[in-house]
Design a protein around this motif. Structure first.
Motif, PDB file in Angstrom:
ATOM      1  N   CYS A  34     -55.154 -68.652 -53.242  1.00 31.89           N
ATOM      2  CA  CYS A  34     -56.781 -69.041 -53.485  1.00 31.89           C
ATOM      3  C   CYS A  34     -56.900 -68.312 -55.132  1.00 31.89           C
TER       4      CYS A  34
ATOM      5  N   CYS B  94     -55.405 -62.257 -46.952  1.00 37.04           N
ATOM      6  CA  CYS B  94     -56.073 -63.170 -48.135  1.00 37.04           C
ATOM      7  C   CYS B  94     -57.601 -63.191 -47.841  1.00 37.04           C
TER       8      CYS B  94
ATOM      9  N   CYS C  95     -54.640 -63.214 -55.542  1.00 34.67           N
ATOM     10  CA  CYS C  95     -53.770 -64.270 -54.109  1.00 34.67           C
ATOM     11  C   CYS C  95     -53.206 -65.539 -54.717  1.00 34.67           C
TER      12      CYS C  95
ATOM     13  N   CYS D 145     -58.400 -66.978 -47.204  1.00 35.61           N
ATOM     14  CA  CYS D 145     -57.141 -68.019 -47.005  1.00 35.61           C
ATOM     15  C   CYS D 145     -56.163 -67.299 -45.914  1.00 35.61           C
TER      16      CYS D 145
END
Ligand SMILES: [Zn+2]
Length: 408
Positions: free
Chosen positions: A49, A3, A46, A6
């Motif tokens: 997040c 990601c 993701c 994150c």
């Protein structure tokens, strides 16, 4: 692939549109004789997040090597949107001749011209030479660079922190969204305000807007995810507005995390709305491909049915959206012979991938098509009004997203 925000390994495909050339890579006659580059066009979500993001691939810089043909000032509704925003924010933040306004991705000065006219110092940041030149011609100072943490810190060191940093349709288009956000933090004066506008992922999903997906559009954002990204850079989302632009956008207001102002009630309300819509649940993301496919199939069926009935169909608006739809549907000039567009920079070129020729709108009277599909559906009403003279031969107007339909 991890990601971009994150670093969680990405496991869930949100949408796979196969392979496509960069949506802004319009071709001239010489380029039509050369090979064309195609890249995978695939989005992941993701599960940590909820950032929806394009697949990473090598040679991404080639997407940006071309001098973009897009000039913001071509759209009168967008110019008006910018003017209304400028008037609102000058009043709201009490901006005057001692303030500094920075706009990231200032394009041709479509927005900052309003601050110049009001005598408020401003600085545009715009890496594209042709649009930066157009901005300077109307008195907007421009730094011809990419924005990120390095530039943000340099501006801070030079005493050029801003009272307002504006970014319209840039946040979703930066490859390194964390670096960009740290840049915003560095370039923001204590007590200053950031406003960012970007298409809202919740509306993209609700209204089948899969055609807003293209390589240069790296991130598809919810308020939830933006709040996380801001927070990790030491910023806070303190207000949010929903806007009708681009099929449903958010205007997020940001400040330093320790800023004295309280969060507006709209922030918590919209976060709750996103959760209720299922944005924190993989099930919602799993259904999107099938809905995109239905839009694509219905568009193709329409073109084939019109052709079979002996009616000529053309398209209006050689925008990125149109390229995504046309290339995913595999449409070529046999089904859609021409696209008309008001931007002189695109006229007499060819759409990437489909190789459909782009003509000036004035030429539509030569062909007198029966049906006109407006590809940028967000400005369909504006286009129909501009093309009112096509009533003369009874032309009908259509959009393909969120579903194939005739404009009233
Ligand atoms: Zn993530």
């Amino acid at each position: 692939m991890k990601c971009r925000h994150c670093q969680t390994p990405l496991e869930h495909v949100f949408l796979d549109l196969g392979f496509a050339p960069p949506s802004n890579a319009y071709l001239n006659k010489e380029q039509m004789q050369a090979p064309e580059l195609y890249f995978p066009l695939k989005l992941f979500v993701c599960h940590q997040c909820w950032l929806v993001q394009t697949l990473d691939f090598t040679r991404a810089d080639e997407l940006f090597s071309a001098d973009y043909a897009y000039f913001s000032s071509v759209s009168s509704s967008w110019l008006n949107h910018a003017k209304l925003y400028a008037e609102m924010i000058m009043k709201r933040l009490d901006l005057d001749q001692n303030s500094l306004v920075i706009e990231v991705a200032s394009n041709d000065g479509y927005l900052l011209r309003n601050f110049v006219a009001a005598g408020i110092p401003c600085l545009g940041i715009e890496p594209t030479a042709s649009t930066a030149r157009a901005a300077r011609e109307i008195g907007v100072p421009v730094l011809e660079e990419f924005f990120g943490e390095v530039l943000g810190q340099r501006l801070a060191k030079e005493g050029r922190q801003a009272d307002l940093i504006a970014g319209n349709n840039v946040f979703a288009h930066v490859p390194d969204i964390n670096d960009f956000t740290r840049g915003l933090k560095a370039a923001l004066k204590p007590g200053g305000t950031i406003t960012l506008e970007f298409p809202h992922l919740m509306q993209l999903i609700a209204y089948n807007q899969f055609d807003t997906v293209y390589h240069e559009h790296f991130s598809y954002l919810s308020l939830h995810t933006v709040e996380r990204i801001f927070s990790s850079a030491g910023l806070r989302v303190c207000d949010v507005e929903e806007l009708p632009t681009h099929g449903g956008s958010l205007r997020v207001y940001g400040c330093h995390e320790n800023d004295a102002r309280a969060d507006a009630a709209s922030v918590a309300a919209l976060l709750a709305q996103e959760e209720a819509a299922g944005l924190h649940d993989l099930a919602l993301y799993d259904t999107f491909q099938a809905r995109a496919n239905k839009v694509k199939d219905d568009f193709l069926s329409f073109l084939i049915a019109e052709k079979a009935a002996g009616r000529m169909v053309v398209a209006y608006g050689a925008a990125a959206k149109g390229n995504t739809l046309i290339n995913y549907a595999g449409v070529k000039p046999d089904l859609l012979p021409y696209v008309y567009d008001a931007a002189a920079s695109k006229q007499w070129k060819f759409m990437p991938g489909s190789h459909i020729p782009i003509l000036p709108p004035s030429m539509i009277t030569k062909l007198r098509p029966d049906s006109i599909v407006v590809l940028p559906w967000n400005i369909a009403t504006e286009v129909k009004t501009q093309m009112a003279h096509t009533k003369e031969w009874g032309a009908r107007f259509f959009t393909a997203v969120p579903e194939m339909m005739e404009l009233p």
